[in-house]
Structures are given as structure tokens and as C-alpha cells.
Design an enzyme around this catalytic site. Structure first.
Site, mmCIF file in Angstrom:
data_model
loop_
_atom_site.group_PDB
_atom_site.id
_atom_site.type_symbol
_atom_site.label_atom_id
_atom_site.label_comp_id
_atom_site.label_asym_id
_atom_site.label_seq_id
_atom_site.Cartn_x
_atom_site.Cartn_y
_atom_site.Cartn_z
ATOM 1 C CG ASP A 24 -2.021 1.011 1.162
ATOM 2 O OD1 ASP A 24 -1.805 2.099 0.573
ATOM 3 O OD2 ASP A 24 -3.104 0.734 1.692
ATOM 4 C CE LYS A 59 -5.795 -13.763 -14.081
ATOM 5 N NZ LYS A 59 -7.099 -14.372 -13.725
ATOM 6 C CE LYS A 116 -6.699 11.133 0.934
ATOM 7 N NZ LYS A 116 -7.945 11.191 1.746
ATOM 8 C CD GLU A 170 4.195 -6.140 -13.030
ATOM 9 O OE1 GLU A 170 5.297 -5.748 -13.454
ATOM 10 O OE2 GLU A 170 4.070 -7.084 -12.229
#
Length: 239
Positions: A144, A218, A148, A220
Site C-alpha cells: 500500500d 494480472k 496522502k 500489473e
């Protein structure tokens, strides 16, 4: 399977401590296939969290190079790598329960014997269960990115994490990262360049071409069709 992915931490007075984590806990809805895999295969392939060091040779029933993958998603790439590298053992960590179920099901489909999986916070597994100087490679693919700025502290790749990974790698072992978010790739490079006794395997001091050992997912492939880039970063422990 014990659903205790997040373990509490306490100070010396017994007060619970708030820990910044790099993932969002998402239970998700299990398909029948995933639930059946968890019910039937977890006792064979799953590893419960416990605050004591693993005997990796005993876990896999042999002495072989061990590759650890953090955050394997649905497990497609991890199962492919385990299938293509029978001489190595693979340990995957994922906190998304449907992903764990999908990985278990795929491992059974491919008759994989050199794979074990965990469903727990990777930091705690590394700190408490993985022996020092033991891993041939640690893989962290598409974590992840926490886009922000105010969430950047949640990115898993931080100096203490890089030091922790280094302590678990053998000398000569490799930490392989991949991301499709360039600012995170730059952040990874900055962090890794600041930690002693790592060597960047890039000839240019930045990124490496995708090695054939990392399957293209998939997700990527879809990104490539849309013109999105992917950055692979590989650092070797040299001391």
C-alpha cells in the site's frame, strides 16, 4: 485458524499502546472455495502466530533456502514462484483472510509442498518468529503506497523496517521490492540508501529491470496496458 491478526502491545504499566500499522485490516467476504480451503488446508499449510522463533527446517521438513513474501494478496505470484522453484521453500504473510484462502486453494490445485502461509502482522512475525541470518530473500511486492502525505508514515518501508529485514537476511541475501507508484519507489530508494550494509543491485544506483523470477500479475498487466510504470528495487545484504 486463529483470527488474531493484530496483537496488542502494552507498556510496562499494562496500558495498551497504539501502533501505527502499514495495512488496513480487511476481512472481506469469503467465497465457498476460500472457506473450504481455510477449513481443510490451514492445518496443513497454515502457520499460527506465536511469539517464539520458528524452526524453519522442521516447518518445511528439510533444509533449503527460504524466501519470505510479505503481503502476497491472493497468492497467485507466490504459488507460481513456489511451483517454479521446488528447490526453495516459501513462507508468505498476508492479513487479508480471503487472500489467504485463495492462496491455500491455489497451492492445493498445483500440488505445492514447499509453501507455508501466515495471517498476521508481518512486523510481529519478523520480530518474534523469524530467526536472524536465515532468509535468502524477502519479497515485498506492491505494498500500500499510502498516497496522502499525512499517511506516508504508514508506509511499511521505513528505516527500522529495513534494518529488521537486514537482520533476517543471510549475508548475501536480497530484499526485493516492487511498486507501481513512483513517489513510493523514490521513498524506498531513499530509505534503503540510508541503511548501512546494503548494496543496491542496480547498475545505475536506482531501479532494476523486472527479474524473471517475479511473475507478472494480472493487475500489473492491466497497468502496463494503461501506460503505468512499475519499479523494481533490489538490495543485497553485504555484511
Amino acid at each position: 485458524m486463529i483470527n488474531n491478526v493484530i496483537s496488542p502491545e502494552f507498556d510496562e504499566n499494562g496500558r495498551a499502546l497504539r501502533r501505527v500499522r502499514s495495512f488496513v485490516r480487511r476481512q472481506g467476504r469469503l467465497t465457498n472455495r476460500q472457506q473450504q480451503a481455510l477449513d481443510n488446508l490451514w492445518p496443513k499449510i497454515g502457520v499460527e502466530y506465536q511469539a517464539e522463533k520458528l524452526e524453519l527446517g522442521a516447518l518445511f521438513g528439510r533444509e533449503a533456502p527460504v524466501v519470505l513474501e510479505i503481503g502476497f494478496g491472493m497468492g497467485a505470484s507466490l504459488v507460481t514462484m513456489a511451483s517454479q522453484n521446488p528447490e526453495k521453500d516459501f513462507l508468505g504473510i498476508e492479513v487479508h483472510v480471503p487472500g489467504v484462502g485463495a492462496c491455500l486453494a491455489s497451492a492445493e490445485d498445483e500440488n505445492i509442498g514447499n509453501l507455508r502461509v501466515m495471517c498476521h502482522d508481518a512486523i510481529e512475525v519478523l520480530e518474534n518468529m523469524i530467526p536472524d541470518n536465515r532468509l535468502e530473500m524477502v519479497q515485498l511486492f506492491f505494498p500500500d503506497p499510502w498516497h496522502k502525505v499525512r499517511h506516508n508514515k504508514r508506509r511499511i518501508v521505513q528505516p527500522p523496517f529495513a534494518e529488521l529485514i537486514k537482520s533476517k537476511l543471510k549475508v548475501g541475501g536480497v530484499f526485493h521490492m516492487a511498486t507501481d507508484w513512483q513517489p513510493y519507489a523514490e521513498h524506498m530508494l531513499e530509505v534503503m540508501n540510508g541503511v548501512d550494509n546494503y548494496l543496491n543491485l542496480s547498475e545505475n544506483g536506482d531501479y532494476v529491470p523486472r527479474p524473471s523470477s517475479r511473475p507478472i500479475t494480472k493487475f500489473e498487466l492491466r497497468g502496463q496496458r494503461l501506460g503505468h510504470g512499475v519499479w523494481d528495487i533490489m538490495f543485497k545484504r553485504i555484511k
